[in-house]
Scaffold this motif. Structure first.
Motif, short mmCIF file in Angstrom:
data_model
loop_
_atom_site.label_atom_id
_atom_site.label_comp_id
_atom_site.label_asym_id
_atom_site.label_seq_id
_atom_site.Cartn_x
_atom_site.Cartn_y
_atom_site.Cartn_z
N THR A 87 0.83 -1.22 0.00
CA THR A 87 0.00 0.00 0.00
C THR A 87 0.86 1.27 0.00
O THR A 87 0.34 2.36 0.22
CB THR A 87 -0.93 0.03 1.23
OG1 THR A 87 -0.13 0.06 2.43
CG2 THR A 87 -1.84 -1.19 1.26
N ARG A 89 3.56 3.95 -1.80
CA ARG A 89 4.13 4.49 -3.05
C ARG A 89 5.34 5.35 -2.71
O ARG A 89 5.45 5.86 -1.59
CB ARG A 89 3.10 5.31 -3.82
CG ARG A 89 2.80 6.68 -3.22
CD ARG A 89 1.87 7.47 -4.10
NE ARG A 89 1.59 8.80 -3.54
CZ ARG A 89 2.32 9.89 -3.81
NH1 ARG A 89 3.36 9.82 -4.63
NH2 ARG A 89 2.01 11.06 -3.26
N SER A 91 7.35 8.77 -3.20
CA SER A 91 7.15 10.15 -3.63
C SER A 91 8.52 10.78 -3.83
O SER A 91 9.31 10.89 -2.89
CB SER A 91 6.35 10.92 -2.56
OG SER A 91 6.10 12.24 -2.98
N ILE A 106 -0.83 4.92 0.51
CA ILE A 106 -1.89 5.51 -0.31
C ILE A 106 -3.22 5.64 0.42
O ILE A 106 -4.06 6.46 0.03
CB ILE A 106 -2.09 4.71 -1.62
CG1 ILE A 106 -2.54 3.28 -1.33
CG2 ILE A 106 -0.83 4.71 -2.45
CD1 ILE A 106 -2.90 2.51 -2.58
N THR A 119 -1.36 12.19 -3.55
CA THR A 119 -1.77 10.85 -4.00
C THR A 119 -3.12 10.98 -4.68
O THR A 119 -4.06 11.52 -4.09
CB THR A 119 -1.89 9.88 -2.80
OG1 THR A 119 -0.66 9.88 -2.08
CG2 THR A 119 -2.21 8.46 -3.27
N GLN A 120 -3.22 10.51 -5.90
CA GLN A 120 -4.46 10.65 -6.66
C GLN A 120 -5.50 9.63 -6.19
O GLN A 120 -5.17 8.50 -5.84
CB GLN A 120 -4.19 10.45 -8.16
CG GLN A 120 -3.20 11.45 -8.74
CD GLN A 120 -3.69 12.88 -8.62
OE1 GLN A 120 -4.85 13.19 -8.94
NE2 GLN A 120 -2.82 13.77 -8.18
N SER A 122 -7.54 8.20 -8.07
CA SER A 122 -7.55 7.11 -9.06
C SER A 122 -6.57 6.01 -8.65
O SER A 122 -6.82 4.82 -8.87
CB SER A 122 -7.18 7.64 -10.44
OG SER A 122 -5.91 8.29 -10.42
N THR A 123 -5.45 6.40 -8.02
CA THR A 123 -4.46 5.43 -7.53
C THR A 123 -5.07 4.56 -6.44
O THR A 123 -4.88 3.34 -6.42
CB THR A 123 -3.22 6.15 -6.97
OG1 THR A 123 -2.62 6.94 -8.01
CG2 THR A 123 -2.20 5.16 -6.44
N ARG A 124 -5.82 5.20 -5.55
CA ARG A 124 -6.45 4.47 -4.44
C ARG A 124 -7.50 3.49 -4.96
O ARG A 124 -7.56 2.33 -4.53
CB ARG A 124 -7.07 5.45 -3.46
CG ARG A 124 -6.06 6.39 -2.81
CD ARG A 124 -6.71 7.28 -1.76
NE ARG A 124 -5.71 8.17 -1.17
CZ ARG A 124 -5.63 9.48 -1.42
NH1 ARG A 124 -6.51 10.05 -2.23
NH2 ARG A 124 -4.70 10.22 -0.85
N ASP A 126 -7.78 2.27 -8.02
CA ASP A 126 -7.12 1.21 -8.81
C ASP A 126 -6.62 0.11 -7.88
O ASP A 126 -6.75 -1.09 -8.17
CB ASP A 126 -5.92 1.78 -9.59
CG ASP A 126 -6.35 2.58 -10.81
OD1 ASP A 126 -7.53 2.47 -11.20
OD2 ASP A 126 -5.51 3.32 -11.36
N HIS A 127 -6.05 0.52 -6.75
CA HIS A 127 -5.53 -0.44 -5.77
C HIS A 127 -6.67 -1.27 -5.19
O HIS A 127 -6.55 -2.49 -5.06
CB HIS A 127 -4.80 0.32 -4.66
CG HIS A 127 -4.09 -0.56 -3.70
ND1 HIS A 127 -2.74 -0.84 -3.77
CD2 HIS A 127 -4.54 -1.26 -2.63
CE1 HIS A 127 -2.40 -1.66 -2.80
NE2 HIS A 127 -3.49 -1.93 -2.09
#
Length: 206
Positions: A87, A89, A91, A106, A119-120, A122-124, A126-127
């Protein structure tokens, strides 16, 4: 089988969290769109300003969502790591100023993001969708194992070691040891003997 119910419960948790997070992000995104552009302000400070506006506009709803998400994040992270999906990322700092690489979770960053860049959402999501896919597959595979007699036999043979584990022993070493394997063999023979006594034929068992 225990794994099936574990995956089922984890999947339900993830799906519930997805609903909470979607509602939470909708409130913040709505306020973010109407916020005036600010220069020289870090994205962390912008995040705090948006959160403050959400508290003022939706005092009960936003605070309730934030509290529920904060309580669920440790569980969601644990589920994610348990199925092999990290979980965190990386930076990276701006090339002009430089600095250390920051590790950002995230999900923790939903409430407070300390990365160089935000943190976008969309990233969350997607995960979360990856988690849903992996848990759905794992649950399906575990369900099929329920009807596999060898899977049940394996589970029954592990029961004594699972009980022993509760006492603090390193059951992995015990189970892999010669006498541990001999114990399993003896238990298999005992089960076969019991089935024969119950009226099963030799061909049905073997």
């Amino acid at each position: 089988m225990p794994h099936y119910f574990q995956y089922k419960k984890s999947l339900e948790k993830i799906l519930q969290f997805k609903v909470l997070l979607k509602e939470f992000c909708m409130l913040e995104d709505g306020e973010r769109k109407h916020s005036p552009r600010t220069f020289g302000v870090s994205h962390t400070e912008k995040q705090l300003l948006v959160q403050k506006k959400c508290v003022e506009k939706y005092p009960e709803k936003y605070s309730d969502l934030r509290e529920k998400i904060a309580q669920e994040i440790p569980i969601i992270r644990q589920i994610s790591w348990s199925v092999g999906i990290g979980t965190v990322r990386q930076s990276y700092p701006p090339s002009i100023t430089g600095g250390p690489i920051i590790l950002v979770d995230i999900f923790e960053s939903v409430l407070e993001d300390h990365g160089y860049t935000p943190t976008q959402n969309s990233t969350r999501f997607d995960h979360i969708n990856k988690l849903i896919g992996k848990l759905t597959k794992a649950k399906s595979d575990a369900f099929k194992q329920i009807f596999n007699p060898f899977s049940w036999l394996s589970f029954i043979l592990k029961i004594p070691f699972l009980i022993l584990k509760q006492t603090g022993f390193n059951v992995d070493k015990i189970e892999d040891a010669l006498w541990g394997k001999l114990f399993k063999l003896g238990l298999v023979l005992l089960l076969a003997y019991g089935l024969l006594k119950l009226g099963f034929s030799h061909d049905q068992i073997f």
